[in-house]
Write a protein that holds these residues in place. Structure first.
Motif, PDB file in Angstrom:
ATOM      1  N   PRO A 197       0.842  -1.313   0.233  1.00 32.26           N
ATOM      2  CA  PRO A 197      -0.018  -0.106  -0.087  1.00 32.26           C
ATOM      3  C   PRO A 197       0.995   1.437  -0.015  1.00 32.26           C
ATOM      4  CG  PRO A 197      -0.010  -1.121   2.017  1.00 32.26           C
ATOM      5  CD  PRO A 197       0.481  -1.863   1.236  1.00 32.26           C
ATOM      6  N   LEU A 198       1.823   1.029   0.722  1.00 37.49           N
ATOM      7  CA  LEU A 198       3.001   2.388   0.757  1.00 37.49           C
ATOM      8  C   LEU A 198       3.386   2.710  -0.762  1.00 37.49           C
ATOM      9  CD1 LEU A 198       4.656   4.481   2.333  1.00 37.49           C
ATOM     10  CD2 LEU A 198       6.275   2.624   2.523  1.00 37.49           C
ATOM     11  N   SER A 199       3.912   1.695  -1.363  1.00 38.89           N
ATOM     12  CA  SER A 199       4.639   2.115  -2.573  1.00 38.89           C
ATOM     13  C   SER A 199       3.668   2.392  -3.573  1.00 38.89           C
ATOM     14  CB  SER A 199       5.411   0.681  -3.098  1.00 38.89           C
ATOM     15  OG  SER A 199       6.086   1.233  -4.261  1.00 38.89           O
ATOM     16  N   PHE A 200       2.607   1.432  -3.685  1.00 38.77           N
ATOM     17  CA  PHE A 200       1.495   1.999  -4.755  1.00 38.77           C
ATOM     18  C   PHE A 200       0.605   3.097  -4.607  1.00 38.77           C
ATOM     19  CE2 PHE A 200       1.937  -2.665  -5.874  1.00 38.77           C
ATOM     20  CZ  PHE A 200       2.424  -2.646  -7.072  1.00 38.77           C
ATOM     21  N   GLY A 201       0.622   3.624  -3.332  1.00 31.49           N
ATOM     22  CA  GLY A 201      -0.102   4.592  -3.070  1.00 31.49           C
ATOM     23  C   GLY A 201       0.762   5.917  -3.557  1.00 31.49           C
ATOM     24  N   LEU A 202       2.131   5.761  -3.051  1.00 25.36           N
ATOM     25  CA  LEU A 202       2.756   6.882  -3.714  1.00 25.36           C
ATOM     26  C   LEU A 202       3.137   7.056  -4.963  1.00 25.36           C
ATOM     27  CD1 LEU A 202       5.619   6.814  -0.800  1.00 25.36           C
ATOM     28  CD2 LEU A 202       3.810   8.314  -0.982  1.00 25.36           C
ATOM     29  N   MET A 203       3.164   5.797  -5.742  1.00 28.69           N
ATOM     30  CA  MET A 203       3.251   5.708  -7.190  1.00 28.69           C
ATOM     31  C   MET A 203       1.950   6.634  -7.915  1.00 28.69           C
ATOM     32  SD  MET A 203       5.197   2.458  -8.693  1.00 28.69           S
ATOM     33  CE  MET A 203       4.242   1.260  -7.418  1.00 28.69           C
ATOM     34  N   ALA A 204       0.813   6.355  -7.079  1.00 27.56           N
ATOM     35  CA  ALA A 204      -0.364   6.805  -7.647  1.00 27.56           C
ATOM     36  C   ALA A 204      -0.275   8.269  -7.439  1.00 27.56           C
ATOM     37  CB  ALA A 204      -1.802   6.377  -6.672  1.00 27.56           C
ATOM     38  N   VAL A 205       0.278   8.866  -6.211  1.00 22.66           N
ATOM     39  CA  VAL A 205       0.367  10.331  -6.113  1.00 22.66           C
ATOM     40  C   VAL A 205       1.385  10.848  -7.353  1.00 22.66           C
ATOM     41  CG1 VAL A 205       1.449  12.207  -4.568  1.00 22.66           C
ATOM     42  CG2 VAL A 205      -0.108  10.354  -3.888  1.00 22.66           C
ATOM     43  N   GLU A 206       2.434  10.129  -7.622  1.00 22.41           N
ATOM     44  CA  GLU A 206       3.472  10.564  -8.452  1.00 22.41           C
ATOM     45  C   GLU A 206       2.939  10.618  -9.855  1.00 22.41           C
ATOM     46  OE1 GLU A 206       6.563  11.961  -8.103  1.00 22.41           O
ATOM     47  OE2 GLU A 206       5.959  11.684  -5.997  1.00 22.41           O
ATOM     48  N   PHE A 207       1.942   9.505 -10.303  1.00 23.72           N
ATOM     49  CA  PHE A 207       1.312   9.444 -11.652  1.00 23.72           C
ATOM     50  C   PHE A 207       0.401  10.611 -11.524  1.00 23.72           C
ATOM     51  CE2 PHE A 207       2.565   4.867 -12.161  1.00 23.72           C
ATOM     52  CZ  PHE A 207       3.399   5.126 -13.204  1.00 23.72           C
ATOM     53  N   LEU A 208      -0.345  11.069 -10.385  1.00 26.96           N
ATOM     54  CA  LEU A 208      -1.141  11.968 -10.634  1.00 26.96           C
ATOM     55  C   LEU A 208      -0.552  13.504 -10.794  1.00 26.96           C
ATOM     56  CD1 LEU A 208      -3.717  11.453  -7.485  1.00 26.96           C
ATOM     57  CD2 LEU A 208      -4.463  11.775  -9.711  1.00 26.96           C
ATOM     58  N   ARG A 209       0.801  13.643 -10.546  1.00 28.84           N
ATOM     59  CA  ARG A 209       1.551  14.807 -11.052  1.00 28.84           C
ATOM     60  C   ARG A 209       1.318  14.856 -12.280  1.00 28.84           C
ATOM     61  NH1 ARG A 209       7.017  14.769  -8.231  1.00 28.84           N
ATOM     62  NH2 ARG A 209       6.912  16.873  -8.983  1.00 28.84           N
ATOM     63  N   PHE A 210       1.572  13.585 -12.986  1.00 25.16           N
ATOM     64  CA  PHE A 210       1.783  13.688 -14.658  1.00 25.16           C
ATOM     65  C   PHE A 210       0.143  13.870 -15.247  1.00 25.16           C
ATOM     66  CE2 PHE A 210       5.445  10.917 -13.843  1.00 25.16           C
ATOM     67  CZ  PHE A 210       6.251  11.994 -14.213  1.00 25.16           C
ATOM     68  N   VAL A 211      -1.065  13.872 -14.372  1.00 25.62           N
ATOM     69  CA  VAL A 211      -2.332  13.783 -14.961  1.00 25.62           C
ATOM     70  C   VAL A 211      -2.524  15.460 -14.681  1.00 25.62           C
ATOM     71  CG1 VAL A 211      -4.711  13.504 -14.431  1.00 25.62           C
ATOM     72  CG2 VAL A 211      -3.054  11.943 -14.241  1.00 25.62           C
ATOM     73  N   PHE A 212      -2.156  15.972 -13.611  1.00 27.79           N
ATOM     74  CA  PHE A 212      -2.571  17.435 -13.291  1.00 27.79           C
ATOM     75  C   PHE A 212      -1.614  18.509 -13.511  1.00 27.79           C
ATOM     76  CE2 PHE A 212      -5.830  14.827 -11.086  1.00 27.79           C
ATOM     77  CZ  PHE A 212      -6.730  15.324 -11.685  1.00 27.79           C
ATOM     78  N   GLY A 213      -0.245  17.987 -13.530  1.00 27.67           N
ATOM     79  CA  GLY A 213       0.876  18.879 -13.488  1.00 27.67           C
ATOM     80  C   GLY A 213       1.167  19.400 -14.720  1.00 27.67           C
ATOM     81  N   SER A 214       2.191  20.438 -15.012  1.00 27.07           N
ATOM     82  CA  SER A 214       2.623  20.714 -16.227  1.00 27.07           C
ATOM     83  C   SER A 214       3.591  19.846 -17.110  1.00 27.07           C
ATOM     84  CB  SER A 214       3.354  22.219 -16.169  1.00 27.07           C
ATOM     85  OG  SER A 214       4.486  21.880 -15.215  1.00 27.07           O
ATOM     86  N   GLU A 215       4.283  19.098 -16.282  1.00 25.52           N
ATOM     87  CA  GLU A 215       5.086  17.988 -17.092  1.00 25.52           C
ATOM     88  C   GLU A 215       4.256  16.770 -17.410  1.00 25.52           C
ATOM     89  OE1 GLU A 215       9.434  15.897 -16.075  1.00 25.52           O
ATOM     90  OE2 GLU A 215       8.358  16.904 -14.405  1.00 25.52           O
ATOM     91  N   LEU A 216       4.714  16.553 -18.727  1.00 26.76           N
ATOM     92  CA  LEU A 216       4.096  15.110 -19.235  1.00 26.76           C
ATOM     93  C   LEU A 216       5.021  13.971 -18.800  1.00 26.76           C
ATOM     94  CD1 LEU A 216       2.770  16.336 -22.744  1.00 26.76           C
ATOM     95  CD2 LEU A 216       1.401  15.807 -20.632  1.00 26.76           C
ATOM     96  N   MET A 217       4.283  12.720 -19.024  1.00 30.09           N
ATOM     97  CA  MET A 217       5.135  11.461 -18.637  1.00 30.09           C
ATOM     98  C   MET A 217       5.893  11.117 -19.808  1.00 30.09           C
ATOM     99  SD  MET A 217       3.364   7.970 -16.889  1.00 30.09           S
ATOM    100  CE  MET A 217       2.477   7.719 -18.186  1.00 30.09           C
TER     101      MET A 217
END
Length: 168
Positions: free
Chosen positions: A139-159
């Motif tokens: 849960p720790l790792s996949f939860g934090l990966m979800a947060v990091e992928f959310l940065r690519f959804v809403f942030g200015s930087e693309l994956m």
């Protein structure tokens, strides 16, 4: 940068550091095991078990940092041929799919972690090791990966950069 974001980044980099240190431990444990075998000695049972645990910890603790640094595997072949606007849409859709998968895996990992605590499960090979110490990483790792992928959804930087090939 807010204090919450700073604390979060520090935690993420600390996890990556532990993953890197675990990689060093894996190298040492393999070298010691091989040397002991070559000398006709039986390697310690805990040496092998700690290497197995290390593989899990290294993978799970380093994964969120890899997402942040775009160090995970993804193919740019298709996105490099798309026009910029379409590439932005596709990249954000892929990031959304990654978030959904990570949230599902974090949820299932949390269920497993709680079940291990409830049952009092132990891994009993070289020594008794509470199984929840292994499954807490899900849960720790996949939860934090979800947060990091959310940065690519809403942030200015693309994956996806839109550049095919190796650019290092």
């Amino acid at each position: 940068m807010t204090s919450i974001a700073k604390t979060y980044s520090t935690f993420l980099y600390a996890m990556a550091f532990v993953a890197g240190a675990t990689l060093v431990w894996l190298m040492i444990s393999v070298v010691v095991s091989v040397m002991m075998r070559n000398l006709g000695l039986q390697p310690f049972a805990w040496l092998f078990t700690s290497s197995e645990y290390g593989l899990l910890y290294m993978t799970m603790l380093g994964a969120p940092w890899l997402v942040r640094e775009k160090g995970h595997v993804h193919i740019e072949l298709v996105t490099s041929t798309l026009p910029e606007k379409a590439r932005h849409v596709v990249s954000r859709l892929v990031a959304i799919a990654c978030v959904l998968v990570c949230v599902i895996l974090a949820w299932k990992g949390l269920e497993l972690f709680l079940k291990n605590i409830e049952r009092g499960d132990y891994d009993t090979r070289a020594y008794y090791y509470p199984r929840w110490l292994l499954t807490i990483t899900f849960p720790l790792s996949f939860g934090l990966m979800a947060v990091e992928f959310l940065r690519f959804v809403f942030g200015s930087e693309l994956m996806h950069s839109g550049e095919a090939g190796i650019h290092e």
